[in-house]
Design an enzyme around this catalytic site. Structure first.
Site, PDB file in Angstrom:
ATOM      1  CG  ASP A 135      -0.183  -0.085   2.528  1.00 31.93           C
ATOM      2  OD1 ASP A 135       0.866  -0.749   2.581  1.00 31.93           O
ATOM      3  OD2 ASP A 135      -0.641   0.505   3.518  1.00 31.93           O
ATOM      4  NE  ARG A 140      -0.514   3.635   7.278  1.00 35.56           N
ATOM      5  CZ  ARG A 140      -1.171   4.400   6.404  1.00 35.56           C
ATOM      6  NH1 ARG A 140      -1.058   5.708   6.447  1.00 35.56           N
ATOM      7  NH2 ARG A 140      -1.947   3.859   5.494  1.00 35.56           N
ATOM      8  CD  GLU A 141      -1.127   0.295   6.535  1.00 38.67           C
ATOM      9  OE1 GLU A 141      -2.288   0.071   6.182  1.00 38.67           O
ATOM     10  OE2 GLU A 141      -0.537   1.370   6.330  1.00 38.67           O
ATOM     11  CG  ASP A 148      -4.786  -0.589  -1.527  1.00 36.02           C
ATOM     12  OD1 ASP A 148      -5.718  -1.023  -0.828  1.00 36.02           O
ATOM     13  OD2 ASP A 148      -4.101   0.392  -1.210  1.00 36.02           O
ATOM     14  CD1 TRP A 199      -8.838  -4.666   1.046  1.00 39.79           C
ATOM     15  CD2 TRP A 199     -10.803  -3.781   0.509  1.00 39.79           C
ATOM     16  NE1 TRP A 199      -8.719  -3.301   1.165  1.00 39.79           N
ATOM     17  CE2 TRP A 199      -9.923  -2.732   0.848  1.00 39.79           C
ATOM     18  CE3 TRP A 199     -12.097  -3.453   0.137  1.00 39.79           C
ATOM     19  CZ2 TRP A 199     -10.288  -1.392   0.830  1.00 39.79           C
ATOM     20  CZ3 TRP A 199     -12.473  -2.117   0.121  1.00 39.79           C
ATOM     21  CH2 TRP A 199     -11.587  -1.106   0.449  1.00 39.79           C
ATOM     22  CD  GLU A 218      -3.346   6.237   3.406  1.00 39.07           C
ATOM     23  OE1 GLU A 218      -3.934   5.285   3.944  1.00 39.07           O
ATOM     24  OE2 GLU A 218      -2.402   6.854   3.949  1.00 39.07           O
ATOM     25  CG  HIS A 259      -1.455   4.730  -0.397  1.00 35.73           C
ATOM     26  ND1 HIS A 259      -0.582   4.972   0.631  1.00 35.73           N
ATOM     27  CD2 HIS A 259      -2.336   3.817   0.068  1.00 35.73           C
ATOM     28  CE1 HIS A 259      -0.925   4.237   1.677  1.00 35.73           C
ATOM     29  NE2 HIS A 259      -1.992   3.523   1.372  1.00 35.73           N
TER      30      HIS A 259
END
Length: 862
Positions: free
Chosen positions: A448, A452-453, A460, A523, A742, A759
């Site tokens: 992503d 961060r993650e 996505d 998702w 993002e 993003h």
């Protein structure tokens, strides 16, 4: 490779026009010269496709190089060509196909005292060779990220290996040609292992040791000597383990190094360093080894930096581009000096490094710390990457010379297959930004964000995958992603919200929460939509067949859940967790989820239920599964009918009367033909009422412009594209963005950054720049037929694109010359095209074509 049935592909190169392949023939041999009878020949196979030819010969042997060539029959220039010359030979090499051939053992060093410990593991072995080496291969992997050395030669370089897979199930191995690195006599073999995705911090919270707390290495060397003898050596209990100059590493947090600790004694020293002890053999935890099938993650580009001082006095490096990677730097200073490099995407309004915006409440630092020796040297971290444009450097007394700094861009080393250019520099920058977000996030999984993650969010990539297929050669990359997805898919068809799930599916800890979120529509539907995307853009029939059971499991799972919860009828999906239309303008994560607690996103869920069932029916048709095709077509029709009954109101409004409600209704073909025009009109009204601004989020934005064009309102699509106030794409560009944000806003009211600035999701507009504005899209799977239908924007003087299709390069470019519009098109050999302009529609074969017509916009403005 470890495929027993590899696929072959080729491209036709010819000056002839209107060329169509009619047949092919492939030969496979043990040597490049093809002097001996081939090991396998396909014979003449009627086909107009230069890809997807599957090997059908004798079983391939492990660790063997094979040579292959192809020739084709084709027609062109009005005459048939019975056969071409043979192509130049090309080769592939098999890995270890039979697991019994593995003799290496997983080895490690002392167990860490806690999960917080992140020491890098240094391993060393040796092998004596009686004579010169004529062929040698190393088959290597690690629980973590590793670097392999032979006699001090850096075999892996800055490759970030192995790729992120469901590490409790499968681990990827790499194959290296180490012939030139070995010699007669004693040879030192060495491996360094960092935490990587195995033990390092994962996800939003940086959870450590998710897959295990013991990193380790696995390496097997197969060596052929000049006298014909073979030698095998491998990692085992005879190796040694110890610490080294990289004292700690985490894939997100950063790396610590002490340059006072030597490297030479470990890599090439005659004696094992005193700090080393015998390595420990790890128990076999059932990690199946699989060969890599994707280009490696490595340094793909170098960037220069400018140097300035922040108000605090810290030195700031500015690379001029947000990217994923590391800093390579020449360091000099007194021994024991501690240099700290902190990375970030933005500066604060006061001109300091902003280290808070991208973390969204979960504070961590992307920080490398280096202790200097007295010797100046180039340094670059080995086992971490960062997402950044700026770096704050402290600890150096002298001003940094820009010549002593490089930004190493780390990404999957794939080919860039799509370009776009126009007469508006802002659109060109927008396209540039999208490409750089792909470069930054297509690493060991489609992440992503690089900060961060760094998680492979399914929502996505399903929304962005058509854009990825236009921009880069993403076929193999997404093959691996779908393999991982199928491994982690639950028995009820649900798919984790990111892949790999970062929660080993054989363990119970966290499994309940992972499963609860795994039904989220948009998702989990990546299981269905992503294979169909790859079939559309690459003609990938083999992948469609491989993933079919995964696709079917997903749709059947939605059907069971909808039937179980009868509120609204058996075809309304109104239970379970769903993200819904993620990050509409003004929303954040908490606001979006809280809104769903008040009002269930059943309209969105049911729409995706109908859409995925329709795609599955099409896939079943393609694969010849007629019973399944009829079943899922019927299911989709019933779900769509239930959706209309529940969400199309008497006044023609849809659901909650938001832009995305109408986009889904049109893109998923959920409304009846007689309802479509009213649906388009209401969408336009909502856009106009909002001042020609977007109010859609991750799921619907990629479809927005095209549904307007299909509804006859390209003028509204262009108004959205050229909008330059927030929320819009060009607002980001005019605020100086170098990647895609993002959120639509990007900044808070106080001037500080908001969320990630790298993003790719909202960058899906780049697909429309190619397929809408420049007008080049696949009209049949794999671009066997091409549609050229540009939107001739009055705001532009020109627009053009190139796409390297599976058949070859296709182009579409239009420009204004006075009151004349000129369209230039290149159609690759083996394909045909349908060209649609305001003045004519024409079917053409391969070759170059120029069409001219009146520029109605210029005439109207005159």
């Amino acid at each position: 490779m470890d495929s027993r049935r590899p696929e072959f592909a080729w491209k036709l190169q010819t000056e002839a026009s209107e060329v169509i392949q009619t047949a092919y023939e492939i030969e496979l041999a043990a040597s490049e010269d093809f002097d001996s009878p081939p090991l396998w020949g396909s014979g003449r196979v009627p086909s107009d496709l230069p890809f997807g030819a599957v090997y059908g010969g004798p079983e391939l042997e492990s660790m063997t190089r094979y040579w292959w060539r192809v020739r084709v029959a084709w027609s062109g220039n009005g005459r048939a060509q019975p056969v071409s010359q043979w192509s130049d030979p090309d080769w592939f090499e098999t890995g270890i196909l039979d697991p019994v051939l593995w003799s290496a053992e997983w080895i490690s060093g002392p167990a860490p005292s806690s999960k917080k410990d992140d020491p890098v593991l240094y391993l060393r072995g040796a092998v004596e060779l009686s004579t010169e080496v004529v062929r040698a291969r190393a088959y290597a992997s690690a629980l973590g990220w590793y670097r392999l050395f032979v006699n001090g030669h850096d075999i892996t370089g800055d490759d970030q290996v192995p790729r992120f897979t469901p590490l409790s199930e499968v681990v990827e191995y790499q194959t290296y040609d180490v012939t030139d690195a070995l010699r007669a006599g004693r040879n030192i073999l060495a491996v360094a292992v960092g935490d990587g995705r195995y033990r390092g911090g994962l996800g939003l919270t940086g959870s450590r040791a998710v897959y295990g707390d013991r990193i380790g290495a696995f390496a097997q060397f197969e060596i052929t000597l000049a006298d014909g003898t073979t030698v095998r050596t491998q990692t085992d209990g005879a190796w040694f383990a110890g610490p080294g100059r990289i004292t700690g590493s985490d894939p997100k947090n950063g790396e610590r190094a002490d340059l006072r600790i030597p490297d030479s004694d470990w890599l090439t020293g005659a004696e094992v360093p005193a700090r080393f002890a015998r390595a420990e053999v790890l128990p076999d935890d059932g990690h199946a080894l699989i060969a890599e099938e994707v280009d490696r993650v490595r340094g793909v580009e170098r960037l220069c930096a400018t140097v300035s001082r922040a108000p605090s006095g810290a030195q700031l490096l500015d690379f001029g581009q947000n990217f994923s990677g590391v800093v390579r730097m020449r360091l000099r200073g007194p021994s024991g000096t501690v240099v700290q490099l902190t990375h970030g995407e933005l500066l604060t309004p006061a001109g300091e490094l902003d280290v808070k915006s991208f973390t969204d409440g979960f504070q961590f630092f992307q920080r490398d710390v280096v202790t200097l020796s007295s010797k100046p040297e180039w340094w670059q971290p080995s086992f971490t990457t960062h997402g950044f444009r700026y770096v704050e450097v402290t600890g150096l007394s002298d001003t940094i010379d820009p010549a002593d700094v490089e930004g190493v861009v780390v990404s999957t080393d794939f080919a860039h297959t799509g370009t776009f250019e126009s007469s508006d520099p802002r659109l060109n920058q927008l396209h540039h930004n999208v490409v750089w977000s792909v470069i930054s996030n297509f690493t060991d999984t489609p992440t992503d964000c690089p900060t961060r993650e760094r998680a492979g969010w399914t929502g996505d990539i399903q929304a962005f995958s058509p854009t990825a297929a236009v921009l880069v050669d993403s076929q193999a990359f997404l093959h691996r992603y779908l393999r991982n997805l199928a491994i982690e898919q639950f028995d009820d068809g649900f798919v984790p919200i990111y892949v790999p799930s970062q929660a080993p599916i054989k363990k119970s800890v966290g499994r309940t929460m992972v499963h609860y979120m795994s039904g989220a529509v948009g998702w989990s539907d990546a299981a269905v939509i992503l294979p169909w995307t790859l079939y559309t853009y690459y003609g990938d029939l083999q992948l469609l067949a491989r993933q079919y059971d995964s696709m079917r499991m997903r749709v059947d799972g939605m059907a069971r859940r909808a039937a179980k919860k009868r509120r609204g009828g058996r075809y309304i999906l109104n239970s379970g967790f769903h993200f819904g239309e993620w990050l509409r303008p003004g929303d954040n994560a908490l606001k979006t989820i809280a809104g769903h607690m008040v009002r269930s996103p059943a309209e969105i869920a049911t729409a995706y239920f109908a859409h995925s069932a329709a795609i599955l029916a099409q896939a079943a048709d393609v694969l010849g599964r007629r019973v399944d095709a009829e079943r899922y077509r019927t299911l989709s029709a019933k779900v769509a009918a239930a959706w209309r009954d529940a969400y199309v109101h008497a006044d023609g409004t849809v659901a909650l009367d938001r832009q995305d409600d109408y986009v889904r209704a049109l893109a998923f073909d959920l409304v009846r033909p007689e309802q479509r025009q009213r649906t388009v009109e209401r969408l336009v009204e909502l856009i106009r009422e909002n001042g020609n601004h977007i109010t859609t989020g991750f799921l619907s934005t990629p479809m927005l412009l095209q549904v307007l064009v299909d509804g006859g309102r390209s003028d509204v699509a262009l108004d959205l594209l050229f909008q330059n106030t927030s929320p819009s794409w060009l607002y980001q560009v005019e605020r100086g963005a170098t990647t895609v944000w993002e959120t639509w806003e990007g900044y808070k009211d106080d001037g500080y950054g908001k969320a990630s600035h790298n993003h790719y999701a909202f960058g899906a507009v780049a697909r429309w720049l190619t397929e809408g504005l420049a007008g080049l899209s696949p009209a049949a799977p794999g671009y066997r037929e091409i549609l050229i239908a540009p939107v001739l924007a009055p705001q532009l003087q020109s627009a053009g694109t190139t796409v390297d299709t599976p058949f070859g390069e296709a182009t579409s470019r239009w420009q204004r010359e006075g009151d004349t519009l000129v369209l230039e098109v290149t159609v690759p050999a083996g394909t045909t095209a349908r060209i649609m302009t305001p003045w004519e529609t024409r079917a053409v074969g391969s070759g170059n074509h120029i069409l001219k017509g009146q520029d109605m916009a210029a005439i109207a403005s005159a």
